[in-house]
Design an enzyme around this catalytic site. Structure first.
Site, short mmCIF file in Angstrom:
data_model
loop_
_atom_site.label_atom_id
_atom_site.label_comp_id
_atom_site.label_asym_id
_atom_site.label_seq_id
_atom_site.Cartn_x
_atom_site.Cartn_y
_atom_site.Cartn_z
N SER A 154 0.70 -1.22 0.00
CA SER A 154 0.00 0.15 0.08
C SER A 154 0.77 1.32 -0.04
O SER A 154 1.68 1.52 -0.99
CB SER A 154 -0.91 0.09 1.21
OG SER A 154 -2.04 0.75 1.19
N ASP A 237 -9.35 -5.11 -4.61
CA ASP A 237 -8.73 -3.74 -4.56
C ASP A 237 -9.90 -2.90 -5.40
O ASP A 237 -10.43 -3.60 -6.44
CB ASP A 237 -7.33 -3.46 -5.05
CG ASP A 237 -6.50 -3.24 -4.06
OD1 ASP A 237 -6.69 -2.76 -2.98
OD2 ASP A 237 -5.38 -3.91 -4.14
N HIS A 269 -7.50 -5.74 -0.18
CA HIS A 269 -6.17 -5.01 0.01
C HIS A 269 -5.59 -5.21 1.10
O HIS A 269 -4.36 -4.92 1.43
CB HIS A 269 -6.81 -3.25 0.10
CG HIS A 269 -5.83 -2.54 0.32
ND1 HIS A 269 -4.99 -2.11 -0.72
CD2 HIS A 269 -5.08 -1.69 1.25
CE1 HIS A 269 -4.25 -1.14 -0.45
NE2 HIS A 269 -4.11 -1.04 0.68
N1 NFK Z 1 -9.54 4.61 5.46
C1 NFK Z 1 -8.57 3.34 5.02
C2 NFK Z 1 -7.99 3.02 6.34
C3 NFK Z 1 -6.62 2.31 5.92
O1 NFK Z 1 -6.25 2.16 4.80
C4 NFK Z 1 -5.82 1.62 6.80
C5 NFK Z 1 -6.27 1.70 8.21
C6 NFK Z 1 -5.46 1.00 9.10
C7 NFK Z 1 -4.32 0.39 9.23
C8 NFK Z 1 -4.03 0.21 7.76
C9 NFK Z 1 -4.73 0.80 6.68
N2 NFK Z 1 -4.47 0.82 5.29
C10 NFK Z 1 -3.71 -0.06 4.74
O2 NFK Z 1 -2.75 -0.62 5.17
C11 NFK Z 1 -9.46 2.47 4.62
O3 NFK Z 1 -10.56 2.73 4.23
O4 NFK Z 1 -9.08 1.26 4.51
#
Ligand code: NFK
EC number: 3.5.1.9
Length: 294
Positions: A154, A237, A269
């Site tokens: 990511s 994704d 994801h």
């Molecule tokens: N608002 C994001 C939050 C997010 O991507 C995320 C939150 C906490 C830990 C990891 C995250 N994303 C990817 O590793 C979502 O909708 O997934």
């Protein structure tokens, strides 16, 4: 007109909310489960591997990495995988980023989980500088390794791609990264400028442009022409995330780089990276194969 712009922002925010696209769980649950899974995997890794925790790579408090040493094989000449965690440059840390060491240390591979200063403490320029300096420090401290490989998820895939774009002439060493796994990354930062993701980051367009790997493909070609690159994306994704990976892959391929695209079925994801804790996971096997072949 205003309404149209608002609509567009809403849709962009949905596209850049990975948790809303999981087919496994509700949005809140998939994030909770993700953090729990990464933590549990990291605890397991700390149980099986000999670890060097909080190894500094710079002066800053956040400039530390955790190293997981192989449990088999030679004491010198083993490969090292550097993992750069995700979390939209504002969540997670190296403390839950050792999970992929579980299968790798048992195959004679070392893993370094790199920490960096997430927002709001850190900004994009600092985070990019930190991951670059972590690589330089690894080259200096681990001269006995047989090869260096990068893996990022990511936001961490974005940072890993920025490492590949580095002009090393500005640094004391020229690292040779043999392979890079870029998993569900973002390579063009412009679309997120107007979304909630940028609230803590506070990037301007200029900052987003100079930190977008999509704008730096000639630099990547210059610095990393020998690197085997894997651009991996989850079947579930969002279309925007999938397009980010497809477009970046195509740009790398067109410039003649050694790159393959991996569209991973039945993943979202989050579990596209969580499953690196399993030896039999397709991407774990691909990483082990890449290390055997290069
Ligand atoms: N608002 C994001 C939050 C997010 O991507 C995320 C939150 C906490 C830990 C990891 C995250 N994303 C990817 O590793 C979502 O909708 O997934």
């Amino acid at each position: 007109m205003l309404q149209e712009k608002e609509m567009k922002k809403d849709e962009l925010e949905r596209q850049y909310s990975p948790s809303q696209w999981s087919h496994r769980m509700a949005a809140d649950d998939v994030i909770k489960s993700h953090v729990a899974s990464l933590k549990e995997g990291t605890e397991r890794a700390r149980g099986v591997a000999k670890t060097l925790l909080d190894v500094p790579y710079g002066e800053g408090q956040g400039e530390k990495m955790d190293v997981y040493m192989p449990t088999t094989g030679p004491t010198e000449g083993y490969p090292l995988v550097i993992y750069i965690h995700g979390g939209y440059w504002q969540f997670l840390s190296k403390e839950e980023s050792g999970f992929m060491a579980v299968p790798l240390v048992q195959k004679g591979v070392a893993v370094a989980a790199v920490g960096y200063d997430i927002a709001p403490k850190g900004n994009m320029d600092l985070m990019v500088s930190q991951v670059r300096r972590s690589i330089v420090s690894i080259v200096q401290q681990y001269s006995h390794i047989s090869g260096m490989y990068l893996c990022g998820h990511s936001a961490g895939a974005h940072l890993a791609a920025m490492v590949l774009c580095t002009d090393w002439s500005q640094y004391s060493v020229t690292p040779r990264i043999k392979g890079a796994f870029l998993v569900s990354g973002i390579y063009d930062l412009l679309p997120i400028l107007s979304t909630y993701v940028n609230e803590p980051l506070k990037m301007t367009e200029e900052v987003a442009l100079r930190n977008s790997p999509s704008q730096l493909v000639p630099h990547l070609k210059h610095s990393s022409s020998a690197c085997h690159i894997v651009v991996a994306v989850a079947q579930n994704d969002s279309p925007e995330f999938r397009k980010q990976s497809e477009d970046f892959f195509k740009a790398l391929e067109s410039s003649g780089l050694k790159v393959i695209f991996e569209d991973i079925p039945d993943t979202d994801h989050f579990n596209i990276i969580e499953q690196f804790v399993d030896r039999d996971y397709h991407l774990t096997q691909l990483l082990l194969k890449l290390m055997d072949d290069s």
